[in-house]
Write a protein that holds these residues in place. Structure first.
Motif, short mmCIF file in Angstrom:
data_model
loop_
_atom_site.label_atom_id
_atom_site.label_comp_id
_atom_site.label_asym_id
_atom_site.label_seq_id
_atom_site.Cartn_x
_atom_site.Cartn_y
_atom_site.Cartn_z
N GLY B 95 13.15 102.24 -20.10
CA GLY B 95 12.54 103.23 -19.23
C GLY B 95 13.04 103.16 -17.81
O GLY B 95 13.06 104.16 -17.10
N ILE B 96 13.46 101.98 -17.39
CA ILE B 96 13.98 101.87 -16.02
C ILE B 96 15.32 102.59 -15.96
O ILE B 96 16.14 102.49 -16.86
CB ILE B 96 14.08 100.38 -15.60
CG1 ILE B 96 12.65 99.83 -15.55
CG2 ILE B 96 14.79 100.24 -14.26
CD1 ILE B 96 12.44 98.63 -14.72
N CYS B 97 15.49 103.34 -14.88
CA CYS B 97 16.60 104.30 -14.82
C CYS B 97 17.88 103.73 -14.24
O CYS B 97 18.79 104.46 -13.92
CB CYS B 97 16.14 105.50 -14.00
SG CYS B 97 15.46 104.99 -12.41
N HIS B 98 17.95 102.42 -14.09
CA HIS B 98 19.15 101.81 -13.52
C HIS B 98 19.19 100.35 -13.95
O HIS B 98 18.18 99.80 -14.38
CB HIS B 98 19.09 101.88 -12.00
CG HIS B 98 17.84 101.24 -11.46
ND1 HIS B 98 16.69 101.97 -11.25
CD2 HIS B 98 17.55 99.97 -11.16
CE1 HIS B 98 15.74 101.14 -10.82
NE2 HIS B 98 16.23 99.94 -10.77
N GLU B 100 19.49 96.37 -12.98
CA GLU B 100 19.20 95.53 -11.82
C GLU B 100 19.89 94.19 -12.00
O GLU B 100 20.32 93.84 -13.10
CB GLU B 100 17.68 95.33 -11.68
CG GLU B 100 16.98 96.64 -11.41
CD GLU B 100 15.50 96.48 -11.09
OE1 GLU B 100 15.05 95.34 -10.86
OE2 GLU B 100 14.81 97.51 -11.08
N CYS B 130 19.35 106.66 -8.71
CA CYS B 130 18.80 105.32 -8.52
C CYS B 130 19.81 104.17 -8.57
O CYS B 130 19.72 103.25 -7.76
CB CYS B 130 17.69 105.07 -9.52
SG CYS B 130 16.45 106.36 -9.47
N PHE B 134 20.84 100.02 -6.22
CA PHE B 134 20.77 98.67 -6.78
C PHE B 134 22.18 98.14 -7.04
O PHE B 134 22.66 98.19 -8.17
CB PHE B 134 19.93 98.67 -8.07
CG PHE B 134 18.49 99.00 -7.81
CD1 PHE B 134 17.58 97.99 -7.55
CD2 PHE B 134 18.05 100.31 -7.75
CE1 PHE B 134 16.25 98.28 -7.27
CE2 PHE B 134 16.74 100.62 -7.47
CZ PHE B 134 15.83 99.60 -7.24
#
Lengths: 140, 233
Positions: B95-98, B100, B130, B134
């Motif tokens: 779900g996180i769009c990038h 890290e 996004c 990062f």
């Protein structure tokens, strides 16, 4: 959506502080400073933090977010100054340039010259960060 | 009831940048060059990487090349890359769009911390916004955009365009069909990013891939010159 990632990192710092506090009951306040050039949307961050804090001791904490003005420093003479929003508007001129300034903070310095010596090699000292300032924890 | 105020004073943005620097030192210690690919969904990142691998594998053995792919779900990309025999890891961000820094660190554990790798390709989640906030410490960040995304792609994403080290305009073979003015795309990109090589490519026909391969060899690129001044008044 990067606000969610920032909120998650903040929450883990808040939870650490909570665990380290003897007799901690709940987190009552979280204070955050968001730099004007940080690319972070204040309302999105608040919403994200509320959402990720659900079911944690920070669930009902008051979230206080301050927006900080950028601070610039002249590389030539060392003079430091800040700018107001109206200055940004005045200096950056039309809408498109203001947008670029907002979206691309690193270019901000290039729009400004040192008010003291006129130098145009400038550092952004402040204004890019998102700082978790402190947390208020209620104890027994 | 008492209230305890704990001062934290931690800058999360600075933290990201510190993490990126830490990753870079891990890459350098392992002696590998790291290239990050960024771009919108469907811009052809994986296809460009596949064609690029054909060149890389003329120079390196498959076990000297690594691939980390980030996607919200599925391991489809890594499966495509697996066909080349290179070492690969798929990260599902759920779900996180990038990607890290910690994603990369975990992935590196599956790649023996980069031991034996000469080149590592990181394919970020398809997203033009996004991931640019990062940084992952890569020696080069490659922006892949394509002609079917619309002529105004670069102006609409000034940050992404600005911070990229190499810009690839993919699917140029489709430009006539799409009625897209590639010249205009190049001009827009150049305005926002005066330095990055802009490569007209087509992963399908292979156009521009050798050029990209050569451009990557020049990485890491020197930091932007301090004295450069743009006065807009």
């Amino acid at each position: 959506m990067h606000e969610v990632s920032i909120a998650l990192s903040m929450l883990s710092l808040v939870e650490d502080a909570f665990r380290r506090t003897p007799g901690a009951r709940r987190v009552s306040k979280i204070r955050i400073e968001v730099g004007l050039l940080s690319l972070v949307d204040v309302e999105a961050l608040r919403f994200a933090l509320r959402t990720v804090a659900r079911g944690t001791p920070a669930e009902n904490a008051v979230i206080e977010i301050m927006v900080s003005k950028p601070v610039f420093r002249c590389r030539k003479c060392g003079y430091q100054w800040s700018v107001s929003d109206s200055d940004i508007n005045r200096i950056a001129g039309d809408e498109e340039k203001r947008m670029i300034l907002h979206i691309y903070p690193d270019v901000a310095a290039k729009y400004f010259t040192c008010p003291r010596c006129g130098g145009n090699s400038i550092d952004i000292v402040k204004g890019r960060g998102v700082v978790l300032l402190d947390v208020e924890i209620e104890t027994a | 009831m008492n209230i305890v105020i704990t001062s934290i004073g931690k800058d999360l943005i600075e933290e990201n940048e510190r993490e990126a620097r830490r990753l870079r030192s891990i890459y350098d210690e392992a002696g590998m060059k790291v290239y990050e690919f960024l771009g919108g969904p469907g811009s052809g990142k994986t296809s460009v990487i596949e064609r690029l691998l054909e060149f890389m594998l003329q120079e390196y053995r498959p076990e000297e090349v690594g691939y980390i792919g980030g996607d919200v779900a599925t391991s489809l990309d890594a499966e495509r890359i697996a066909r080349y025999g290179v070492r690969h890891v798929q990260i599902n961000t759920g779900g996180i769009c990038h990607l890290e820094a910690h994603h990369i660190e975990t992935a590196l554990m599956f790649l023996d911390k980069g031991k034996g790798l000469k080149v590592l390709i990181i394919e970020n989640v398809g997203n033009l916004i996004c991931p640019f906030n990062f940084p992952l410490g890569a020696h080069a960040r490659v922006l892949v955009a394509d002609v079917t995304e619309g002529e105004d792609k670069f102006v609409k994403h000034p940050l992404s365009t600005r911070v990229s080290d190499i810009i690839v305009i993919n699917k140029v073979d489709l430009a006539p069909v799409m009625g897209v003015n590639v010249e205009r795309m190049v001009k827009d990109a150049r305005k926002l990013n005066p330095k990055a090589p802009i490569i007209l490519a087509s992963a399908r026909t292979g156009k521009g891939i050798r050029e990209l391969y050569e451009a990557l060899k020049a990485a890491p690129f020197p930091e932007e010159e301090e004295e450069e001044v743009i006065v807009l008044r």
